[in-house]
Structures are given as C-alpha cells and as structure tokens.
Design an enzyme around this catalytic site. Sequence first.
Site, PDB file in Angstrom:
ATOM      1  N   GLU A 118       1.182  -1.217  -1.445  1.00  0.00           N
ATOM      2  CA  GLU A 118       2.266  -1.206  -0.485  1.00  0.00           C
ATOM      3  C   GLU A 118       1.867  -1.791   0.850  1.00  0.00           C
ATOM      4  OE1 GLU A 118       2.937   2.961  -0.863  1.00  0.00           O
ATOM      5  OE2 GLU A 118       1.791   3.345   0.957  1.00  0.00           O
ATOM      6  N   CYS A 132       1.276  -3.520   8.216  1.00  0.00           N
ATOM      7  CA  CYS A 132       0.162  -2.694   7.764  1.00  0.00           C
ATOM      8  C   CYS A 132      -0.167  -3.136   6.337  1.00  0.00           C
ATOM      9  CB  CYS A 132       0.627  -1.239   7.803  1.00  0.00           C
ATOM     10  SG  CYS A 132      -0.584  -0.076   7.243  1.00  0.00           S
ATOM     11  N   CYS A 139      -7.948   4.021  -3.614  1.00  0.00           N
ATOM     12  CA  CYS A 139      -8.979   4.009  -2.571  1.00  0.00           C
ATOM     13  C   CYS A 139     -10.283   4.576  -3.104  1.00  0.00           C
ATOM     14  CB  CYS A 139      -8.539   4.815  -1.352  1.00  0.00           C
ATOM     15  SG  CYS A 139      -9.646   4.607   0.076  1.00  0.00           S
ATOM     16  N   CYS A 143     -10.416  11.179   1.184  1.00  0.00           N
ATOM     17  CA  CYS A 143      -9.918  11.964   2.323  1.00  0.00           C
ATOM     18  C   CYS A 143      -8.826  12.918   1.837  1.00  0.00           C
ATOM     19  CB  CYS A 143      -9.394  11.042   3.420  1.00  0.00           C
ATOM     20  SG  CYS A 143     -10.636   9.857   3.979  1.00  0.00           S
ATOM     21  N   CYS A 146      -4.884  12.453   2.587  1.00  0.00           N
ATOM     22  CA  CYS A 146      -4.315  11.121   2.367  1.00  0.00           C
ATOM     23  C   CYS A 146      -3.678  11.018   0.981  1.00  0.00           C
ATOM     24  CB  CYS A 146      -5.422  10.079   2.507  1.00  0.00           C
ATOM     25  SG  CYS A 146      -4.875   8.399   2.168  1.00  0.00           S
ATOM     26  N   CYS A 377       0.782   6.983   4.008  1.00  0.00           N
ATOM     27  CA  CYS A 377      -0.012   5.998   3.306  1.00  0.00           C
ATOM     28  C   CYS A 377      -0.131   6.352   1.824  1.00  0.00           C
ATOM     29  CB  CYS A 377      -1.360   6.011   4.000  1.00  0.00           C
ATOM     30  SG  CYS A 377      -2.630   5.098   3.234  1.00  0.00           S
TER      31      CYS A 377
HETATM   32  N1  SAH Z   1      -9.441   3.691   4.925  1.00  0.00           N
HETATM   33  C1  SAH Z   1      -9.124   3.238   6.254  1.00  0.00           C
HETATM   34  C2  SAH Z   1      -7.731   2.625   6.378  1.00  0.00           C
HETATM   35  C3  SAH Z   1      -6.592   3.290   5.648  1.00  0.00           C
HETATM   36  S1  SAH Z   1      -6.035   4.838   6.301  1.00  0.00           S
HETATM   37  C4  SAH Z   1      -9.305   4.371   7.250  1.00  0.00           C
HETATM   38  O1  SAH Z   1      -9.637   5.472   6.817  1.00  0.00           O
HETATM   39  O2  SAH Z   1      -9.184   4.143   8.435  1.00  0.00           O
HETATM   40  C5  SAH Z   1      -5.316   4.401   7.840  1.00  0.00           C
HETATM   41  C6  SAH Z   1      -5.127   5.576   8.789  1.00  0.00           C
HETATM   42  O3  SAH Z   1      -4.132   6.458   8.279  1.00  0.00           O
HETATM   43  C7  SAH Z   1      -6.395   6.409   8.971  1.00  0.00           C
HETATM   44  O4  SAH Z   1      -6.604   6.685  10.337  1.00  0.00           O
HETATM   45  C8  SAH Z   1      -6.063   7.690   8.219  1.00  0.00           C
HETATM   46  O5  SAH Z   1      -6.776   8.770   8.776  1.00  0.00           O
HETATM   47  C9  SAH Z   1      -4.566   7.786   8.415  1.00  0.00           C
HETATM   48  N2  SAH Z   1      -3.843   8.598   7.422  1.00  0.00           N
HETATM   49  C10 SAH Z   1      -4.058   8.696   6.096  1.00  0.00           C
HETATM   50  N3  SAH Z   1      -3.184   9.541   5.524  1.00  0.00           N
HETATM   51  C11 SAH Z   1      -2.377   9.987   6.509  1.00  0.00           C
HETATM   52  C12 SAH Z   1      -1.279  10.898   6.550  1.00  0.00           C
HETATM   53  N4  SAH Z   1      -0.820  11.507   5.461  1.00  0.00           N
HETATM   54  N5  SAH Z   1      -0.691  11.108   7.758  1.00  0.00           N
HETATM   55  C13 SAH Z   1      -1.138  10.487   8.871  1.00  0.00           C
HETATM   56  N6  SAH Z   1      -2.150   9.630   8.884  1.00  0.00           N
HETATM   57  C14 SAH Z   1      -2.789   9.380   7.721  1.00  0.00           C
END
Ligand code: SAH
Length: 397
Positions: A118, A132, A139, A143, A146, A377
């Site tokens: 996406e 974005c 991934c 995390c 996420c 995301c």
């Molecule tokens: N892997 C990279 C880029 C993808 S995530 C990274 O970790 O930076 C991009 C951003 O979205 C990161 O700052 C992550 O912490 C945040 N993110 C992921 N899931 C989220 C969610 N459910 N709500 C808010 N931010 C989120």
Amino acid sequence: MPPAATDRSYGELVAIRPPRRGLPKPARPALRDLPREELGRFMAEHLPGPAFRTTQIFEWLHRHRVPDFDAMTNIGRADRVRLHEHASLPALTVDAVQRSRDGTRKLRLLTPDGHAIESVLIPNDGRGLTQCVSSMVGCSLTCRFCATATLGFERNLATWEIVDQVYRAQDFLASEAAEQGARYVARITNLVFMGMGEPLHNYGQVKRALSILTDERGAAIAGRRITVSTSGLVPAIERFGREGLGREVGLAISLNASTDEVRDRVMPINTRWNIAALLQAVRGMPTPKRRRVTFEYVLLAEVNDEPADARRLGRLLRDVCGGGAGHLNVIPWNPHPGAPFRRPSEDRVRTFVQACRRAGLEVHVRTPRGDDIAAACGQLALEGSTPSAASATMEGP
Ligand code: SAH
C-alpha cells in the site's frame, strides 16, 4: 500492555525475521530497476549507440512512465525490438482506492506475483501531496503496535516496485483530475518511506530507488523532500551516513519509547541495538544542519505517554542534537483490530506534548490522517489478504 509472547497474531518474539522468499527474478531484467548509470551499461551491452539514447529511454521510463517499449516514439523500431528481447517493463496494478474525508487517499497495489502493498497520498498544508511508500511486502521487524508486522515478512520489494508506487500514484492523480475536469493535476512533492517495511533493511533496492526518483531526467523529486524512516537498524544507519545518503535525503528514527525496558517490549529490535547504541549511531551521522534527524514517537496510552517519558526524551535528544532542540514527531497510535494498545485521549496527548516542550523539545503532533479509512500502516493490505473483512468504503480504481 504489550502482548504476551504467546500472542499468535504477532508471530514469534524475534527482533528480525527472514523473508519467506527472495526477489522474483524475471527472465528478462526489469528496465525500471536501473538507475541511469546502470541503464547506460545495459545499453552499451545490448543496444550500443550514442549516449543520449540512454537519457531518452530513461525519460520514457521514469518521466513519461510509458506502459510499454512501443510507446517510445523516438526510439527506432529495431531498437524497440531489442528492448523487448533483453528487458521487461512490469508494472504494479492499482487494486483498490480508499478516500478519506480529509483528502487522504490510500492505494492498494498488486505486485505481478500477487502480493498487496500500500501507498498513501496525503495532502500537504500548502501545495501538493506527500506520498508514503512501502519498501517490503510485510516487514522484517516485529514492532508490537504495527499492523504490517502481523503480516509477517514475505519479501523485499524490487527497485522498480518502489519507484512504480510513485508512477502509479501519478497516473492515478492524472485520471482523477481528468474525471473531475480539473485543470491541474496534483503533484507529489514529498516522499516518506513510512509505508510497509523497513527501508534500511532493504538497503540496496531503496538506495537505487532514491537515485532514480531524484534523477532530474525522471520524477525529479528533490532529495531534501524525501525522508527515510527506520526502526533503528544501527549498522544500516551507519552505512547510510558513510555512503553520503544522509546528506541527500532526510532520516527519521522511530524511537517510540524513552527507556530500554519499554522499547524492548514494543520494538523487539531494541534487544539487538538499544537506545544508547541507536543514539550513538545518530550522533555519528554526517548530517548537515538543514538535514537534521527527526524522531518519531508513536504514543501508546499508559505505555509510553507519562510526563516522566517526556522528561527522559528531553534529556536523550538534547544530547543527540548537540545541545540544540531535539525534534520529535508525536503520532497518536492508529488503532487496528486485535492490537492490545489504546490511543491516548486528546487531553493526554496535549499534556504529553506540553511536558516535551518543557523538557526542551521541538514537537509536532502528526494528527492521524485518514482515520476513517484504516490508515494504520499495513491495514489496507491486511484487508486485502482477508477479502471478507474488506471495508465497505473500498472502491475499484
Ligand atoms: N520501518 C520503518 C518505516 C515504517 S513505519 C520505521 O519503523 O520507521 C513508519 C512509522 O509509523 C514509524 O514511526 C512507526 O513507529 C509508525 N507506526 C507504525 N504503526 C503505527 C500505528 N498503528 N499507529 C501510528 N504509528 C504507527
């Protein structure tokens, strides 16, 4: 609280997962994989001729975004036949579009081997849009907050699959403008690598994609308007600095906690490289002033949103920024089904932000965009993998 290690939807508690498969190897190389220099070498080998033809073909591929070689009208027929013989021009397809009330559009794109990724288009405050983009199918990281992490790690995206997200979005905006009878097509002015995947864990493809997307003969997106976001892969951050990418595009670090104890739980990568190691790598980045590193902080109710967290962040980041103000983007968590977290109340977000400012930080709250369209995301791709759960607001392209 973060989920227990037995929570199946999050997979095993490992810091980094291997991909389920490697990059697809097409019989003929995908021409959009090649930065201009490499295209030059490809041409020298297969279509020797004057150097300007490399630039012509590069422009057809990356500025005019032609769907096939035959649309390259100033390239002779014999050469187009040779291109067909030696190269391919695969494309992503737009599979679904969601539109938010706030103007955010989310595209679900399909790879030729049938995976959903996406990409989100977010209107800027001034002109244009920020896109974005994704760097992986799923991934490699785990995390806990996420949505993408729950998909597992299918594979890296190829260079062409990264750049084609931008071209598909540009074509989508053009057709949207035509439908609405608009005189101007909205421009994608900024890019953030904050979609699915960890861009610094797909380093080679992301680096080549950056070279292509910033090329003045292609999409010509200015490096200073591009941000690569990382969860904190320390060796890759060091490489990013060493290879000079850090001077060309911005770096954002997803910090998301103020202590190792909490960061270990919400971002298992922290068990490999902890906060001290991460900040040490950031300190070593040869970042010019205008390219300072930004920090992201996903705010999770009762996990990392105490005033004491704000005070600790102030101390940590002041140190990294050499006494200058640390720059923090606070992102109230975007809920997605099944995740054991809560978004803090607006009051709580405000209190946290005030505490950060008192601690000497420059703070921006990234108001959740596209709330009404499952913008967390990974969510749209997740819906793609379980068709019955597809949102009612989804439309065809
Ligand atoms: N892997 C990279 C880029 C993808 S995530 C990274 O970790 O930076 C991009 C951003 O979205 C990161 O700052 C992550 O912490 C945040 N993110 C992921 N899931 C989220 C969610 N459910 N709500 C808010 N931010 C989120």
